[in-house]
Design a protein around this motif. Sequence first.
Motif, PDB file in Angstrom:
ATOM      1  N   GLU A   1      10.418   7.739   2.204  1.00  0.00           N
ATOM      2  CA  GLU A   1       9.124   7.841   2.864  1.00  0.00           C
ATOM      3  C   GLU A   1       8.481   6.468   3.066  1.00  0.00           C
ATOM      4  O   GLU A   1       7.850   6.223   4.099  1.00  0.00           O
ATOM      5  CB  GLU A   1       8.197   8.770   2.095  1.00  0.00           C
ATOM      6  N   ILE A   2       8.645   5.585   2.104  1.00  0.00           N
ATOM      7  CA  ILE A   2       8.121   4.226   2.265  1.00  0.00           C
ATOM      8  C   ILE A   2       8.854   3.534   3.415  1.00  0.00           C
ATOM      9  O   ILE A   2       8.231   2.889   4.260  1.00  0.00           O
ATOM     10  CB  ILE A   2       8.261   3.417   0.956  1.00  0.00           C
ATOM     11  N   ALA A   3      10.176   3.680   3.456  1.00  0.00           N
ATOM     12  CA  ALA A   3      10.971   3.059   4.522  1.00  0.00           C
ATOM     13  C   ALA A   3      10.561   3.599   5.894  1.00  0.00           C
ATOM     14  O   ALA A   3      10.398   2.827   6.851  1.00  0.00           O
ATOM     15  CB  ALA A   3      12.458   3.285   4.274  1.00  0.00           C
ATOM     16  N   ILE A   4      10.368   4.901   5.996  1.00  0.00           N
ATOM     17  CA  ILE A   4       9.959   5.493   7.275  1.00  0.00           C
ATOM     18  C   ILE A   4       8.563   5.010   7.657  1.00  0.00           C
ATOM     19  O   ILE A   4       8.322   4.640   8.813  1.00  0.00           O
ATOM     20  CB  ILE A   4      10.031   7.032   7.218  1.00  0.00           C
ATOM     21  N   ASP A   5       7.656   4.978   6.701  1.00  0.00           N
ATOM     22  CA  ASP A   5       6.299   4.491   6.961  1.00  0.00           C
ATOM     23  C   ASP A   5       6.322   3.071   7.510  1.00  0.00           C
ATOM     24  O   ASP A   5       5.670   2.764   8.504  1.00  0.00           O
ATOM     25  CB  ASP A   5       5.480   4.547   5.662  1.00  0.00           C
TER      26      ASP A   5
ATOM     27  N   SER B   1       0.831  -1.214   0.000  1.00  0.00           N
ATOM     28  CA  SER B   1       0.000   0.000   0.000  1.00  0.00           C
ATOM     29  C   SER B   1       0.861   1.258   0.000  1.00  0.00           C
ATOM     30  O   SER B   1       0.577   2.212  -0.725  1.00  0.00           O
ATOM     31  CB  SER B   1      -0.912   0.017   1.228  1.00  0.00           C
ATOM     32  N   ALA B   2       1.908   1.257   0.813  1.00  0.00           N
ATOM     33  CA  ALA B   2       2.803   2.418   0.879  1.00  0.00           C
ATOM     34  C   ALA B   2       3.514   2.628  -0.452  1.00  0.00           C
ATOM     35  O   ALA B   2       3.653   3.761  -0.920  1.00  0.00           O
ATOM     36  CB  ALA B   2       3.813   2.252   2.009  1.00  0.00           C
ATOM     37  N   ALA B   3       3.948   1.554  -1.072  1.00  0.00           N
ATOM     38  CA  ALA B   3       4.645   1.662  -2.356  1.00  0.00           C
ATOM     39  C   ALA B   3       3.725   2.253  -3.421  1.00  0.00           C
ATOM     40  O   ALA B   3       4.155   3.076  -4.234  1.00  0.00           O
ATOM     41  CB  ALA B   3       5.166   0.300  -2.797  1.00  0.00           C
ATOM     42  N   GLU B   4       2.461   1.864  -3.398  1.00  0.00           N
ATOM     43  CA  GLU B   4       1.499   2.405  -4.356  1.00  0.00           C
ATOM     44  C   GLU B   4       1.229   3.880  -4.114  1.00  0.00           C
ATOM     45  O   GLU B   4       1.085   4.656  -5.050  1.00  0.00           O
ATOM     46  CB  GLU B   4       0.189   1.626  -4.285  1.00  0.00           C
ATOM     47  N   SER B   5       1.167   4.279  -2.854  1.00  0.00           N
ATOM     48  CA  SER B   5       0.807   5.666  -2.561  1.00  0.00           C
ATOM     49  C   SER B   5       1.978   6.638  -2.650  1.00  0.00           C
ATOM     50  O   SER B   5       1.778   7.798  -2.978  1.00  0.00           O
ATOM     51  CB  SER B   5       0.138   5.765  -1.190  1.00  0.00           C
ATOM     52  N   TYR B   6       3.198   6.186  -2.364  1.00  0.00           N
ATOM     53  CA  TYR B   6       4.342   7.099  -2.365  1.00  0.00           C
ATOM     54  C   TYR B   6       5.142   7.092  -3.659  1.00  0.00           C
ATOM     55  O   TYR B   6       5.770   8.089  -3.991  1.00  0.00           O
ATOM     56  CB  TYR B   6       5.318   6.751  -1.232  1.00  0.00           C
ATOM     57  N   ALA B   7       5.187   5.985  -4.359  1.00  0.00           N
ATOM     58  CA  ALA B   7       6.090   5.838  -5.503  1.00  0.00           C
ATOM     59  C   ALA B   7       5.911   6.958  -6.517  1.00  0.00           C
ATOM     60  O   ALA B   7       4.835   7.182  -7.051  1.00  0.00           O
ATOM     61  CB  ALA B   7       5.891   4.483  -6.167  1.00  0.00           C
ATOM     62  N   GLY B   8       7.002   7.677  -6.734  1.00  0.00           N
ATOM     63  CA  GLY B   8       7.030   8.733  -7.730  1.00  0.00           C
ATOM     64  C   GLY B   8       6.342  10.018  -7.339  1.00  0.00           C
ATOM     65  O   GLY B   8       6.241  10.930  -8.157  1.00  0.00           O
TER      66      GLY B   8
ATOM     67  N   LEU C   1      15.837  -2.845   2.391  1.00  0.00           N
ATOM     68  CA  LEU C   1      15.962  -3.893   1.380  1.00  0.00           C
ATOM     69  C   LEU C   1      14.588  -4.272   0.826  1.00  0.00           C
ATOM     70  O   LEU C   1      14.407  -4.419  -0.381  1.00  0.00           O
ATOM     71  CB  LEU C   1      16.638  -5.111   2.008  1.00  0.00           C
ATOM     72  N   MET C   2      13.599  -4.375   1.710  1.00  0.00           N
ATOM     73  CA  MET C   2      12.253  -4.725   1.276  1.00  0.00           C
ATOM     74  C   MET C   2      11.599  -3.597   0.474  1.00  0.00           C
ATOM     75  O   MET C   2      10.760  -3.859  -0.389  1.00  0.00           O
ATOM     76  CB  MET C   2      11.389  -5.108   2.471  1.00  0.00           C
ATOM     77  N   VAL C   3      11.984  -2.356   0.732  1.00  0.00           N
ATOM     78  CA  VAL C   3      11.479  -1.235  -0.072  1.00  0.00           C
ATOM     79  C   VAL C   3      11.986  -1.379  -1.502  1.00  0.00           C
ATOM     80  O   VAL C   3      11.218  -1.253  -2.464  1.00  0.00           O
ATOM     81  CB  VAL C   3      11.870   0.127   0.536  1.00  0.00           C
ATOM     82  N   PHE C   4      13.276  -1.662  -1.662  1.00  0.00           N
ATOM     83  CA  PHE C   4      13.812  -1.906  -3.004  1.00  0.00           C
ATOM     84  C   PHE C   4      13.047  -3.046  -3.666  1.00  0.00           C
ATOM     85  O   PHE C   4      12.642  -2.956  -4.825  1.00  0.00           O
ATOM     86  CB  PHE C   4      15.307  -2.262  -2.943  1.00  0.00           C
ATOM     87  N   TRP C   5      12.852  -4.130  -2.930  1.00  0.00           N
ATOM     88  CA  TRP C   5      12.160  -5.307  -3.439  1.00  0.00           C
ATOM     89  C   TRP C   5      10.742  -4.961  -3.884  1.00  0.00           C
ATOM     90  O   TRP C   5      10.301  -5.362  -4.957  1.00  0.00           O
ATOM     91  CB  TRP C   5      12.147  -6.376  -2.343  1.00  0.00           C
ATOM     92  N   SER C   6      10.031  -4.187  -3.064  1.00  0.00           N
ATOM     93  CA  SER C   6       8.634  -3.874  -3.371  1.00  0.00           C
ATOM     94  C   SER C   6       8.486  -3.047  -4.644  1.00  0.00           C
ATOM     95  O   SER C   6       7.453  -3.102  -5.301  1.00  0.00           O
ATOM     96  CB  SER C   6       7.979  -3.135  -2.202  1.00  0.00           C
ATOM     97  N   LEU C   7       9.518  -2.278  -4.968  1.00  0.00           N
ATOM     98  CA  LEU C   7       9.482  -1.449  -6.177  1.00  0.00           C
ATOM     99  C   LEU C   7      10.106  -2.158  -7.375  1.00  0.00           C
ATOM    100  O   LEU C   7      10.210  -1.573  -8.456  1.00  0.00           O
ATOM    101  CB  LEU C   7      10.193  -0.115  -5.915  1.00  0.00           C
TER     102      LEU C   7
END
Length: 150
Positions: free
Chosen positions: A98-102, A50-57, A122-128
């Motif tokens: 921001e995703i990592a902090i969230d 959810s965070a990746a969808e809302s913050y990415a870009g 690491l998981m933030v990189f993975w999620s994107l």
Amino acid sequence: MFEVLVYVYENYWRPDACPDARQLSRKLSAVGFESDEIQDALTWLDGLSSAAESYAGTQSAVGMRVYVAAETEHLGEGSIGFISFLESAGVLRPDMREIAIDRAMAIPGSPLALEDLKIIVLMVFWSLGEEPDALILDELFVDAEDRLIH
């Protein structure tokens, strides 16, 4: 929970290669993870998606991040310093930060252990669907005392 996340990262190189939550839960259980750990990890991964969808870009490439008191207390100086290091090295974009902090704020207990933050990054990189370069992987995986200096 972090052991489950590392297992997911190592076995499913991209989020789209990861099975749905129900099937993943069964696989993790078969490997030997406890149901509480699995449920915590799956809930956390759902929040990551959810965070990746809302913050990415959505973040500007320039600007300064000011941490509120709750973030400073929860993350701790070491984790904030590490995030700043990754940003200044050009590795962690503002949206990824921001995703990592969230996701770090979703972890109970404070201050957050630096090793746990590294897994979160690491998981933030993975999620994107992005792979950090080799030097950053070394920074994320290898303990400072285990590094050989040539």
